[in-house]
Design an enzyme around this catalytic site. Structure first.
Site, short mmCIF file in Angstrom:
data_model
loop_
_atom_site.label_atom_id
_atom_site.label_comp_id
_atom_site.label_asym_id
_atom_site.label_seq_id
_atom_site.Cartn_x
_atom_site.Cartn_y
_atom_site.Cartn_z
N PRO A 51 -14.23 18.80 -12.21
CA PRO A 51 -13.34 19.68 -11.44
C PRO A 51 -12.77 20.82 -12.26
O PRO A 51 -11.58 20.88 -12.53
CB PRO A 51 -12.23 18.72 -10.99
CG PRO A 51 -12.18 17.68 -12.05
CD PRO A 51 -13.57 17.54 -12.59
N CYS A 52 -13.63 21.75 -12.63
CA CYS A 52 -13.16 22.88 -13.42
C CYS A 52 -12.23 23.76 -12.59
O CYS A 52 -11.48 24.54 -13.14
CB CYS A 52 -14.33 23.69 -13.95
SG CYS A 52 -15.55 24.07 -12.72
N HIS A 53 -12.28 23.59 -11.26
CA HIS A 53 -11.35 24.38 -10.44
C HIS A 53 -9.91 23.92 -10.63
O HIS A 53 -8.99 24.60 -10.23
CB HIS A 53 -11.75 24.29 -8.97
CG HIS A 53 -11.80 22.91 -8.42
ND1 HIS A 53 -12.88 22.06 -8.61
CD2 HIS A 53 -10.90 22.19 -7.71
CE1 HIS A 53 -12.64 20.90 -8.02
NE2 HIS A 53 -11.44 20.95 -7.48
#
Length: 199
Positions: free
Chosen positions: A136-138
DNA sequence: TGCAAACCATAAC
DNA sequence: GTTATGGTTTGCA
């Protein structure tokens, strides 16, 4: 031989590279072309691959998982990600990022503090993230809680985070193997977000 | 606010 | 080896 699939779910194209029940990369985009393009772009293995039109059973399951993540649902991530060939530091950052739960965000700096190295190095790993949105780089934003950047476009980052709102009351510290990481309610990052910054 | 300098792991050369 | 490049951060005017 790596198998590549693409599938449209509710208007978003998801792409998947896998072999032997192991995920080598995932991505998504507005069009089938973009989704596969993003995928192959970040795929760092120079291994032959083949594009399949009809998803295998394994691919179907994985796409369903991607869709659930995309919609902000809580999902169980017991996927077998092919990270062994990635650089050591990259693996550490990926591992730490995956510890950020739905409803929270971390800053590039707080991730860096937990795994060592500097904020920009963390940003570099995110930029090459082969496993969006599984990793989940967001959920990693700038220290002032503006969004920072996103491979799939900031609008998408905003959308993903909006779907993940859980109204947690305060920031907390989570324990990692190496150290501790400070994470914050996602609402902090959404409060001041302005759409005119996205264009 | 806005700008400049420090930051640090990769990839490319 | 060396340089260039970021999805950054911090300090200082």
């Amino acid at each position: 031989m790596i198998q590549v699939y693409a599938q449209n779910i509710n208007g978003t194209w998801f792409s998947l590279a896998c072999a032997e029940q192991q995920v080598f990369g995932t991505s998504f985009g507005e069009t089938e072309q973009k989704a596969i393009g993003n995928l192959l772009n970040n795929l760092l293995f120079n291994i032959p691959f083949q594009v399949f039109l009809a998803p295998s059973a394994y691919a179907k399951d994985t796409f369903a998982l991607l869709e659930n993540i995309f919609e902000g649902k809580d999902v169980n991530l017991n996927l077998n990600l092919a990270v062994n060939n990635l650089p050591e530091y990259t693996k550490r950052v990926i591992k730490a990022t995956m510890q950020i739960p739905v409803g929270y965000v971390a800053s590039y700096g707080s991730v860096a503090k937990a795994v060592g190295g500097g904020p920009r190095a963390v940003g570099n790993v995110m930029a090459g993230n082969c496993f969006a949105p599984i990793v989940p780089c967001h959920r990693v934003v700038k220290s002032d809680f503006t969004l920072g950047g996103y491979g799939g476009g900031l609008k998408v980052k905003y959308q993903l985070l909006t779907n993940e709102k859980r109204a947690y009351p305060s920031s907390i510290e989570i324990r990692l193997d190496d150290g501790a990481m400070q994470i914050y309610p996602v609402e902090l990052a959404l409060k001041d977000a302005r759409f005119d910054l996205f264009t």
